[in-house]
Design an enzyme around this catalytic site. Structure first.
Site, PDB file in Angstrom:
ATOM      1  CD  GLU A 358       6.316   2.232   2.937  1.00 59.43           C
ATOM      2  OE1 GLU A 358       6.591   1.178   3.528  1.00 59.43           O
ATOM      3  OE2 GLU A 358       5.223   2.808   3.056  1.00 59.43           O
TER       4      GLU A 358
HETATM    5  C1  TNX Z   1       5.582   1.482   6.627  1.00 59.75           C
HETATM    6  S1  TNX Z   1       7.125   3.408   8.032  1.00 59.75           S
HETATM    7  C2  TNX Z   1       5.002   2.700   6.339  1.00 59.75           C
HETATM    8  C3  TNX Z   1       3.544   2.859   6.469  1.00 59.75           C
HETATM    9  C4  TNX Z   1       2.889   1.613   6.970  1.00 59.75           C
HETATM   10  C5  TNX Z   1       3.749   0.961   8.016  1.00 59.75           C
HETATM   11  C6  TNX Z   1       3.133  -0.226   8.653  1.00 59.75           C
HETATM   12  C7  TNX Z   1       6.616   4.330   6.922  1.00 59.75           C
HETATM   13  C8  TNX Z   1       7.188   5.632   6.863  1.00 59.75           C
HETATM   14  N1  TNX Z   1       5.708   3.840   6.068  1.00 59.75           N
HETATM   15  O1  TNX Z   1       2.997   3.277   5.255  1.00 59.75           O
HETATM   16  O2  TNX Z   1       1.655   1.965   7.501  1.00 59.75           O
HETATM   17  O3  TNX Z   1       4.969   0.580   7.423  1.00 59.75           O
HETATM   18  O4  TNX Z   1       3.889  -0.649   9.740  1.00 59.75           O
END
Ligand code: TNX
Length: 570
Positions: A358
């Site tokens: 992300e």
């Molecule tokens: C996605 S999955 C994220 C996290 C959040 C989560 C909540 C991933 C690698 N990153 O930053 O906490 O969703 O479900």
């Protein structure tokens, strides 16, 4: 039992003890004797022998050879059994372990004469010889004269001890002495894992959890033969591991959490304690430093890393994707090298997780260039890199592992990275994300990847889940717990249990053992075990939990407050 009037009748101690034993027998005797195969995760081969049940005598010793790691497992077996049995259970070290009620042996010793080897038709196909147990397998033999666990390694013995724990009556989980008959069902069980990497992740950034909580989590992993604890140590809301060369990361960056609480961080000594506690339970700690995004906490401490060189305010919300360290600045790579170098130095395990998820504001070549340079920095520390599957487009690095959290198994970018040599840890968001709610009325958790009841956690196959990724490219499975809405150990346990054992079974058991109907029956018996041990869990309606005195009073959506449990030591 009839009522005794204590004002007129003063029973002798022996009489009281006998009465307690009878009461305990009534309360705690399982409705039917445990069966040898009643184990989670399901063992590879089971050959029950109802004529060979064993009862632990009060004067039993644990016998073990001189190997120090094996001796430590013997010690842990004794520590496990002493509180509930009240038996002294001395550990006796012998040059060659002979017979006796409890014997642990390492290194492919031939099974003693008279104990049958497994040999049903199904078992013959995948029969495991004493020399093929591998680094984690074990053989557990229960005869009327005793229980013998043998393995090639202390890790195998440790897993065998976890199995023995489940084969003893539920009362073995009691923290104080219980009068019970400690019967183990007879027969032979030969067991080893399907995948080498079986883990859970705890996000200690969104909410901070102290060392004592993490140690309890390690115990939960070890029970189910999970062998990796991934700690998500850094994120926007908090930096949780001390780094000597960048001290403000924790003093400034660790000072809050989601919702504005006080946060916290692990000193080097705290982290070492976690690592040591895990190692004793044959669990490897995988530290994650999430880069280049999810870095707001670091930027509050060191604005020189921010693209505009301006310190952002601390972040206590739950959004993602807004922060990043400047991929165009050399200072950023000094930071990355210092941090990863220090974390590698206090981490005995082979892995360093660099996040990579992300980072929405670092695009294209800026992103892949950052990841490739960070992968080289990890290689320079001697560790093997793990990243979330977003790092797939970056160039291959020796041994690199992608942690896949997609919700759709058609992922050509990940499949291509696998063709270039990457291996996968599978954490599908819609099956393995333990921060997802069980049901619409689950009081905490997310639902962006859907609702995950126990069956959904269980019903998928890591070997075939991602199109174009063969089973031999799958290193294993991991169940992540993100903690935006999780604030206490009881809440961690509520989200973990009973789904964590489902993921553990996918990682450990042969696919041929996969069977929802059998799994839910086996899992049901764990509810009373958790209750006895003071562990919170979700009374999922799909599981036929045995009736308990207070079951009716416990709605499935509440977060039970467990009784105080002793702080783990060691
Ligand atoms: C996605 S999955 C994220 C996290 C959040 C989560 C909540 C991933 C690698 N990153 O930053 O906490 O969703 O479900």
């Amino acid at each position: 039992m009839g009522q005794v009037d204590l004002s007129t009748h003063r029973p002798a101690a022996a009489e009281l003890a006998r009465a307690a034993e009878l009461t305990a027998g009534e309360l705690l005797a399982p409705p039917a004797p445990a069966r040898l195969g009643d184990v989670v995760p399901a063992p590879e081969q089971v050959r029950p022998d109802p004529a060979a049940d064993f009862t632990l005598p009060a004067d039993a010793a644990v016998r073990v050879g001189p190997d120090p790691d094996a001796r430590d497992v013997a010690e842990q077996l004794a520590e496990l059994l002493r509180p509930a049995t009240g038996y002294p259970l001395p550990v006796v070290v012998e040059a060659t372990a002979t017979g006796g009620p409890l014997v642990l042996t390492v290194a492919a010793a031939a099974p003693p004469a008279g104990v049958p080897r497994p040999r049903t038709a199904a078992e013959d196909a995948a029969s495991v010889g004493a020399d093929e147990l591998g680094v984690e397998g074990y053989r557990l033999e229960v005869a009327p004269t005793g229980v013998r666990i043998s393995a090639d390694t202390a890790t195998g013995l440790f897993h065998g001890v976890q199995t023995l724990r489940q084969l003893l009556p539920t009362a073995v989980e009691s923290p104080s002495p219980v009068a019970a008959r400690w019967v183990v069902p007879g027969g032979v069980l030969v067991d080893r894992p399907r995948f080498p990497y079986r883990g859970a992740m705890l996000d200690v950034s969104r909410h901070f959890f102290g060392v004592a909580d993490v140690l309890q989590v390690i115990d939960h992993l070890a029970r189910y033969k999970l062998n990796h604890l991934h700690l998500h140590l850094t994120d926007d809301q908090g930096w949780r591991i001390a780094v000597d060369s960048w001290p403000a990361l924790t003093t400034v960056g660790g000072a809050t959490e989601v919702g504005g609480g006080p946060g916290g961080f692990y000193t080097a000594a705290d982290y070492r304690r976690i690592v040591r506690y895990a190692a004793r339970r044959h669990v490897t700690v995988v530290p994650e430093i999430d880069l280049p995004g999810h870095t707001n906490a670091a930027l509050t401490a060191y604005p020189e890393l921010a693209p505009d060189r301006v310190a952002p305010p601390p972040y206590t919300g739950a959004e993602v994707g807004f922060s990043y360290v400047d991929p165009a600045s050399e200072r950023t790579y000094d930071f990355v090298a210092d941090v990863l170098g220090e974390v590698a130095a206090v981490t005995p395990g082979p892995w360093l997780h660099i996040g990579g998820d992300e980072a929405f504001k670092v695009k294209g070549a800026a992103y892949t260039g950052f990841v490739e340079r960070t992968q080289r920095i990890v290689a320079g520390t001697g560790k093997t890199v793990i990243g979330w599957h977003q790092i797939a487009p970056a160039g291959h690095a020796d041994g690199r592992v992608l942690q896949w959290w997609g919700t759709d198994g058609a992922d050509p970018v990940t499949a291509e990275a696998v063709r270039r040599g990457a291996r996968l840890i599978l954490s599908p968001g819609n099956h393995a994300y333990l921060d997802m709610k069980y049901a619409p009325d689950t009081p905490i958790g997310h639902d962006w990847a859907g609702l995950i009841d126990v069956r959904r956690a269980y019903d998928w196959d890591p070997g075939t889940h991602v199109a174009g990724v063969p089973a031999d490219a799958v290193l294993g499975v991991e169940a992540p717990l993100w903690t935006e809405s999780v604030t206490t150990l009881a809440e961690i346990e509520f989200m973990f249990l009973p789904r964590l054992p489902a993921i553990a079974e996918l990682g450990w058991s042969p696919r041929s053992a996969h069977d929802w109907a059998a799994f839910r029956e086996r899992l049901a018996g764990h509810g009373p075990r958790w209750t006895t041990a003071g562990i919170a869990f979700h009374r999922a309606p799909e599981i036929p939990w045995p009736a308990e005195r207070d079951a009716a009073a416990t709605p499935t959506t509440t977060l039970p407050t467990p009784p105080a449990t002793p702080t783990p030591t060691g």
